[in-house]
Design a protein around this motif. Structure first.
Motif, PDB file in Angstrom:
ATOM      1  N   THR A 154       0.804  -1.223   0.000  1.00  8.24           N
ATOM      2  CA  THR A 154       0.000   0.000   0.000  1.00  8.24           C
ATOM      3  C   THR A 154       0.837   1.273   0.000  1.00  8.24           C
ATOM      4  O   THR A 154       0.303   2.362  -0.207  1.00  8.24           O
ATOM      5  N   SER A 155       2.152   1.151   0.230  1.00  5.69           N
ATOM      6  CA  SER A 155       2.998   2.341   0.227  1.00  5.69           C
ATOM      7  C   SER A 155       3.411   2.737  -1.194  1.00  5.69           C
ATOM      8  O   SER A 155       3.963   3.814  -1.400  1.00  5.69           O
ATOM      9  N   LEU A 156       3.119   1.871  -2.184  1.00  3.47           N
ATOM     10  CA  LEU A 156       3.474   2.166  -3.571  1.00  3.47           C
ATOM     11  C   LEU A 156       2.296   2.786  -4.307  1.00  3.47           C
ATOM     12  O   LEU A 156       1.146   2.405  -4.087  1.00  3.47           O
ATOM     13  N   THR A 157       2.601   3.704  -5.210  1.00  2.00           N
ATOM     14  CA  THR A 157       1.560   4.249  -6.079  1.00  2.00           C
ATOM     15  C   THR A 157       1.285   3.221  -7.174  1.00  2.00           C
ATOM     16  O   THR A 157       2.078   2.282  -7.374  1.00  2.00           O
ATOM     17  N   ASP A 158       0.201   3.397  -7.893  1.00  6.78           N
ATOM     18  CA  ASP A 158      -0.119   2.477  -8.989  1.00  6.78           C
ATOM     19  C   ASP A 158       0.982   2.476 -10.040  1.00  6.78           C
ATOM     20  O   ASP A 158       1.324   1.427 -10.591  1.00  6.78           O
TER      21      ASP A 158
END
Length: 149
Positions: free
Chosen positions: A89-93
């Motif tokens: 969840t810490s990564l952007t798409d």
């Protein structure tokens, strides 16, 4: 006497309903569980770890059992790493997309090294599902974009 007879009828009716409900539940459970050794219907099987791609390669490239075993290890590792990326969840798409591409790009030479020269030529000609010209890909059905050339 009438009340006893009435109670027996209610008890009988209740038991009948219970029996029908039990039978219906058992039938549904039997329908839901495939017989041992029976492959699941299309789209309902366990296809984790590159299962669809491995099946497709096995069919289209006539892979040996040894090749299948080696490729399965690669696809399962890719699946595990890909799942970790998707669930981060810490990564952007965009970061997820970049990392997934890097993961696939790193595995491609490993996959190609397992194939014979003839299989490699066929593999290079295979279009991934959803890729250019595939469903949802550029130039494919459901897309407004032209196919990549």
């Amino acid at each position: 006497m009438k009340s006893t007879l009435k109670s027996i009828r209610h008890l009988g009716a209740g038991l009948m309903i219970l029996a029908v409900a039990s039978f219906t539940g058992s039938a549904k459970a039997a329908d839901a569980a495939p017989a041992a050794g029976t492959p699941p219907p299309p789209g309902e099987g366990e296809h984790h770890g590159g299962g669809h791609m491995l099946e497709r390669m096995q069919k289209d490239l006539s892979l040996t059992d040894d090749q299948v075993a080696k490729l399965k290890v690669i696809f399962e590792a890719e699946h595990t790493s890909g799942k970790a990326i998707r669930e981060n969840t810490s990564l952007t798409d965009e970061e997820k997309k970049t990392q997934m591409k890097a993961l696939r790009d790193a595995d491609l030479p490993k996959i190609q090294a397992i194939l014979t020269p003839a299989q490699l030529e066929k593999f290079k000609a295979m279009k991934p599902h959803g890729g250019p010209g595939g469903p949802g890909g550029p130039g494919g059905p459901g897309s407004d974009a032209p196919a990549a050339k």
